[in-house]
Design an enzyme around this catalytic site. Structure first.
Site, PDB file in Angstrom:
ATOM      1  N   HIS A  80       0.829  -1.218   0.000  1.00 32.44           N
ATOM      2  CA  HIS A  80       0.000   0.000   0.000  1.00 32.44           C
ATOM      3  C   HIS A  80       0.860   1.263   0.000  1.00 32.44           C
ATOM      4  CE1 HIS A  80      -3.877  -2.113   0.864  1.00 32.44           C
ATOM      5  NE2 HIS A  80      -3.080  -2.981   1.443  1.00 32.44           N
ATOM      6  N   ASN A 153     -10.281  -2.990   2.537  1.00 29.23           N
ATOM      7  CA  ASN A 153      -9.991  -2.985   1.102  1.00 29.23           C
ATOM      8  C   ASN A 153     -11.286  -2.790   0.323  1.00 29.23           C
ATOM      9  OD1 ASN A 153      -7.204  -3.401   1.225  1.00 29.23           O
ATOM     10  ND2 ASN A 153      -7.382  -5.632   1.093  1.00 29.23           N
TER      11      ASN A 153
HETATM   12 FE1  HDD Z   1      -2.503  -4.833   5.441  1.00 25.57          FE
HETATM   13  C1  HDD Z   1      -1.067  -1.790   5.146  1.00 25.57           C
HETATM   14  C2  HDD Z   1      -5.502  -3.560   4.320  1.00 25.57           C
HETATM   15  C3  HDD Z   1      -3.863  -7.994   5.463  1.00 25.57           C
HETATM   16  C4  HDD Z   1       0.295  -6.024   6.901  1.00 25.57           C
HETATM   17  N1  HDD Z   1      -3.156  -3.026   4.830  1.00 25.57           N
HETATM   18  C5  HDD Z   1      -2.395  -1.892   4.777  1.00 25.57           C
HETATM   19  C6  HDD Z   1      -3.198  -0.797   4.292  1.00 25.57           C
HETATM   20  C7  HDD Z   1      -4.447  -1.308   4.053  1.00 25.57           C
HETATM   21  C8  HDD Z   1      -4.417  -2.700   4.411  1.00 25.57           C
HETATM   22  C9  HDD Z   1      -5.642  -0.546   3.523  1.00 25.57           C
HETATM   23  C10 HDD Z   1      -2.724   0.610   4.071  1.00 25.57           C
HETATM   24  C11 HDD Z   1      -2.938   1.472   5.277  1.00 25.57           C
HETATM   25  C12 HDD Z   1      -2.518   2.886   4.971  1.00 25.57           C
HETATM   26  O1  HDD Z   1      -3.179   3.509   4.118  1.00 25.57           O
HETATM   27  O2  HDD Z   1      -1.556   3.337   5.571  1.00 25.57           O
HETATM   28  N2  HDD Z   1      -4.303  -5.631   4.908  1.00 25.57           N
HETATM   29  C13 HDD Z   1      -5.425  -4.926   4.583  1.00 25.57           C
HETATM   30  C14 HDD Z   1      -6.561  -5.820   4.541  1.00 25.57           C
HETATM   31  C15 HDD Z   1      -6.096  -7.065   4.852  1.00 25.57           C
HETATM   32  C16 HDD Z   1      -4.666  -6.949   5.095  1.00 25.57           C
HETATM   33  C17 HDD Z   1      -7.987  -5.412   4.239  1.00 25.57           C
HETATM   34  C18 HDD Z   1      -6.858  -8.357   4.960  1.00 25.57           C
HETATM   35  C19 HDD Z   1      -7.974  -8.461   5.582  1.00 25.57           C
HETATM   36  N3  HDD Z   1      -1.878  -6.672   6.032  1.00 25.57           N
HETATM   37  C20 HDD Z   1      -2.595  -7.847   5.984  1.00 25.57           C
HETATM   38  C21 HDD Z   1      -1.835  -8.905   6.614  1.00 25.57           C
HETATM   39  C22 HDD Z   1      -0.647  -8.349   7.035  1.00 25.57           C
HETATM   40  C23 HDD Z   1      -0.707  -6.947   6.660  1.00 25.57           C
HETATM   41  C24 HDD Z   1      -2.302 -10.335   6.756  1.00 25.57           C
HETATM   42  C25 HDD Z   1       0.517  -8.956   7.768  1.00 25.57           C
HETATM   43  C26 HDD Z   1       0.533 -10.071   8.399  1.00 25.57           C
HETATM   44  N4  HDD Z   1      -0.669  -4.059   5.884  1.00 25.57           N
HETATM   45  C27 HDD Z   1       0.307  -4.719   6.538  1.00 25.57           C
HETATM   46  C28 HDD Z   1       1.484  -3.838   6.900  1.00 25.57           C
HETATM   47  C29 HDD Z   1       1.048  -2.459   6.319  1.00 25.57           C
HETATM   48  C30 HDD Z   1      -0.314  -2.772   5.715  1.00 25.57           C
HETATM   49  C31 HDD Z   1       2.817  -4.368   6.481  1.00 25.57           C
HETATM   50  C32 HDD Z   1       2.007  -1.740   5.410  1.00 25.57           C
HETATM   51  C33 HDD Z   1       2.013  -0.297   5.841  1.00 25.57           C
HETATM   52  C34 HDD Z   1       1.271  -0.288   7.075  1.00 25.57           C
HETATM   53  O3  HDD Z   1       0.845  -1.543   7.370  1.00 25.57           O
HETATM   54  O4  HDD Z   1       1.051   0.664   7.775  1.00 25.57           O
HETATM   55  O5  HDD Z   1       1.618  -3.781   8.274  1.00 25.57           O
END
Ligand code: HDD
Length: 702
Positions: A80, A153
């Site tokens: 993202h 999402n």
């Molecule tokens: Fe995630 C960012 C949505 C599963 C680990 N995720 C991130 C963002 C969104 C989502 C919208 C951007 C937030 C922003 O605008 O700063 N992610 C989801 C959804 C998931 C999902 C709807 C499933 C239901 N994500 C998911 C899993 C993991 C992560 C299973 C890790 C085990 N996601 C992350 C992260 C991020 C992220 C690495 C990257 C930047 C942040 O968090 O702040 O932690």
């Protein structure tokens, strides 16, 4: 629910705005200083030993300026990375006390400030907006109970069931590690290798190959919490819930060819669209909905309600619409606000709790952790955009970039020196985790109830209209067509044969693979109407029309139609060979704000060609103008033409039969093409065109 056109939602001063103001600086009319506040006389020349001599170490201004510049970047989000944010507010429609004690869901008169960030998943920060991808839909509610983050999402299901597989799916989808190709795309071998070896991806891949993955606008896509959460009321009764955002403008998408061209013509297409809409007072609105299940209903379905690769069909569990979010303010500074905002699904408030969804459980760890590296330490909650609007008191101290000056000697609990403050509160005033009974052996495994990977993928396919199915097949052709390994291509065909043999056969045909030989399908015949975009809201509001005209255009035909469009909430740009004033048949002038270099059909929702023999002669001699109309036609966009404009349309598009005006020379309509000659009734013509615009696209035009 109508979109707010009267700008009555214009930003009032809310608590969050007041707080941000304290941290904001305006440099207008100010004198230049160093970071130490020392006034400077020159920032254009470094200090040298003689004007042609070497720069001196003692030039503190030079060193400070260059050092700060050298450190301006922070790591982009690992997923993202590309995103765009805005502020707004949320209002609940009715008190939700029966279901949850969350304060922001009780008072219909109250407004809760929010910050929203939309994003793509796979691309890096500078990638294009319109790539085929899932869109992030993350909302931070600044509530009176503290911050609540709903990190969702625009697709209601996920690729994997267990968070431990997240690094795998992301490594597979990201550019391949040896040459960092391709950018922001699933059309490559490693992604499809992961897919065919991970059958639980089948359902989400169907959504990603569908129109959902190329939205027309952030303002025209749904949002989903995806994971299963809980509402808990003041009596301690819990219910399982899924969250939904439903855009007031309906759910609409681009077509693949258009989305790919847009990536070059305007890589900022979605962020520009959101920014402009807010600046123009066309505030994006989304209704908030919840699906709720009593704890006793947990096992009533043929899927596991904790499995994040499944959605709860709305026909089985209706969505209760409980409020609305309005986005009404752009950020002041992209880095300070949109880049530094830190979301975490673990940020919940009393009345909202987690479920044992194994994807959610892992997310609760990952987000907090990732902010530490991205924002450089444990004090990122002090960054203005992340601050709650309520007071923060605890014994956490120090760390990189600590802003708060914590007074006193006490930073531990229990204490007597400070009457045990900051003091824990009574249960009814603070967060209490839902007392779910948990009992089990430690096991690294997967529940059998998670093992049906294909039924809902078939349900999704069954729910698609004819054109939506065609688009899915086209997406598979492009995506899998770009896979190099032939065995992988065949395995994609064989895997999706398990979903729908009709689909698999058509994929095979397009990518040079063999049609499936094994019997396929799941036997699921059910469909969910709520999932098809065919059944969405249709409105002309905020759509953009290109008007193709040259000198000698018919002033009346242009002026009348443009005012009808404006009255219907549609905007229009005159596009011509050169920008500037154009003179009409009667000598009256109108301004062409774009030319064929700066404008392109993919940037507009519809096209109008007014009459005027001289104007049409010029357009016919302009290849860019012919291409413009052909592109719009190919992408199934509404097109209108008057008088000689009809000739242009028929000649340029090479389709003489295009919606000819009727025998009396009046109105002709069909397949989203509206024409008129010798108009006596511009109003009906304009209205037909507006109706065609509201339809978004006209798929019957094969
Ligand atoms: Fe995630 C960012 C949505 C599963 C680990 N995720 C991130 C963002 C969104 C989502 C919208 C951007 C937030 C922003 O605008 O700063 N992610 C989801 C959804 C998931 C999902 C709807 C499933 C239901 N994500 C998911 C899993 C993991 C992560 C299973 C890790 C085990 N996601 C992350 C992260 C991020 C992220 C690495 C990257 C930047 C942040 O968090 O702040 O932690």
């Amino acid at each position: 629910m109508q979109q707010n056109q009267d700008k009555s939602a214009a930003p009032g001063i809310d608590k969050k705005m007041r707080q941000l103001e304290e941290f904001s600086t305006d440099h207008k009319g100010r004198e230049l200083t160093t970071n130490q506040g020392v006034k400077l006389t020159n920032t254009d020349d470094s200090l040298k030993a003689g004007v042609r001599g070497p720069t001196l170490m003692e030039d503190f201004h030079f060193r400070e300026k260059i050092t700060h510049f050298d450190h301006e970047r922070i790591p982009e989000r690992v997923v993202h990375a590309r995103g765009f944010g805005a502020y707004g507010f949320f209002q609940v429609y009715e008190p939700m006390a029966e279901y949850t004690k969350a304060k922001f869901l009780q008072d219909p008169a109250g407004k809760t400030p929010v910050f929203v960030r939309f994003s793509t998943v796979a691309g890096s920060r500078g990638s294009a907006d319109t790539v085929r991808d899932v869109r992030g839909f993350a909302v931070k509610f600044y509530t009176e109970d503290g911050n609540y983050d709903l990190v969702g999402n625009n697709i209601p299901v996920f690729f994997i069931q267990d968070a431990i597989k997240f690094p795998d799916v992301i490594h597979a989808v990201k550019p391949e590690p040896h040459n960092e190709i391709p950018q922001a795309s699933t059309a490559h071998d490693t992604f499809w290798d992961f897919v065919v070896n991970t059958p639980e991806t089948a359902h989400m891949v169907m959504w990603v190959m569908s129109d959902r993955a190329i939205p027309r606008s952030f303002r025209m896509m749904e949002g989903f919490g995806v994971n299963t959460y809980r509402f808990v009321n003041a009596q301690g009764k819990a219910r399982f819930i899924k969250f939904h955002w439903k855009p007031v403008l309906g759910v609409h998408s681009l077509v693949r060819d258009e989305a790919q061209k847009l990536s070059g013509k305007d890589p900022d297409f979605h962020r520009r669209d959101l920014w402009d809409a807010i600046e123009q007072g066309n505030y994006p609105e989304y209704e908030f909905g919840v699906q709720m299940l009593d704890e006793e209903q947990e096992f009533n379905f043929d899927f596991d309600i904790l499995d994040p690769t499944k959605f709860w069909p709305e026909e089985l569990v209706p969505v209760k619409i409980i409020g609305k979010m309005t986005l009404n303010r752009n950020v002041e500074n992209f880095f300070a606000e949109t880049e530094q905002v830190a979301f975490c699904p673990g940020n919940v408030v009393p009345g909202i709790d987690f479920s044992n969804d194994p994807l959610l459980q892992g997310r609760l760890f990952s987000y907090q952790d990732t902010q530490l590296i991205r924002l450089g330490g444990p004090n990122f909650h002090e960054i203005p955009v992340n601050r709650p609007v309520v007071a923060v008191h605890n014994n956490q101290r120090d760390g990189y970039h600590r802003l708060t000056v914590d007074k006193g000697t006490v930073s531990y609990s229990p204490n007597a020196l400070q009457q045990n403050c900051p003091a824990p509160v009574a249960e009814e005033d603070g967060y209490v985790h839902y007392a779910e009974r948990v009992d089990g052996r430690k096991i690294r495994g997967r529940s059998d109830s998670f093992r049906d990977f294909y039924s809902q993928a078939t349900l999704f396919w069954n729910s698609m209209s004819g054109p939506e199915k065609e688009h899915i097949i086209d997406a598979f052709h492009f995506e899998v067509g770009n896979v190099k390994d032939k065995t992988l291509k065949q395995r994609v065909v064989d895997m999706f044969n398990q979903v729908a043999p009709e689909l698999a056969g058509k994929i095979a045909l397009g990518i040079g693979a063999n049609p499936p030989v094994e019997p396929g399908g799941t036997g699921v015949t059910a469909a969910s109407a709520a999932v098809s975009q065919e059944n969405t809201i249709r409105t002309p509001l905020t759509r953009k029309v290109a008007v193709l005209a040259e000198n000698g255009f018919c002033y009346q035909g242009l002026n009348q139609v443009v005012s009808l469009l404006l009255n219907a909430g549609v905007s229009a740009d005159i596009v011509s060979s050169r920008m500037g004033m154009l003179t009409g048949t009667d000598g009256k002038q109108m301004e062409a704000v774009k030319d064929f270099t700066t404008a392109n059909a993919v940037l507009y929702d519809a096209v109008y060609v007014p009459g005027g023999a001289q104007s049409i002669q010029s357009l016919l001699k302009t290849p860019d103008a012919r291409e413009f109309i052909n592109e719009a036609y190919k992408h199934a966009k509404p097109i209108a033409a008057a008088d000689e404009g009809v000739d242009f349309l028929q000649a340029a598009a090479g389709r003489a039969q295009l919606a000819p005006p009727d025998s009396a020379g009046q109105l002709g309509t069909g397949q989203g093409v509206v024409t008129i000659r010798a108009a006596s009734d511009w109003r009906s013509f304009g209205e037909e065109f507006v109706k065609a615009i509201a339809m978004h696209r006209h798929w019957t035009r094969a």
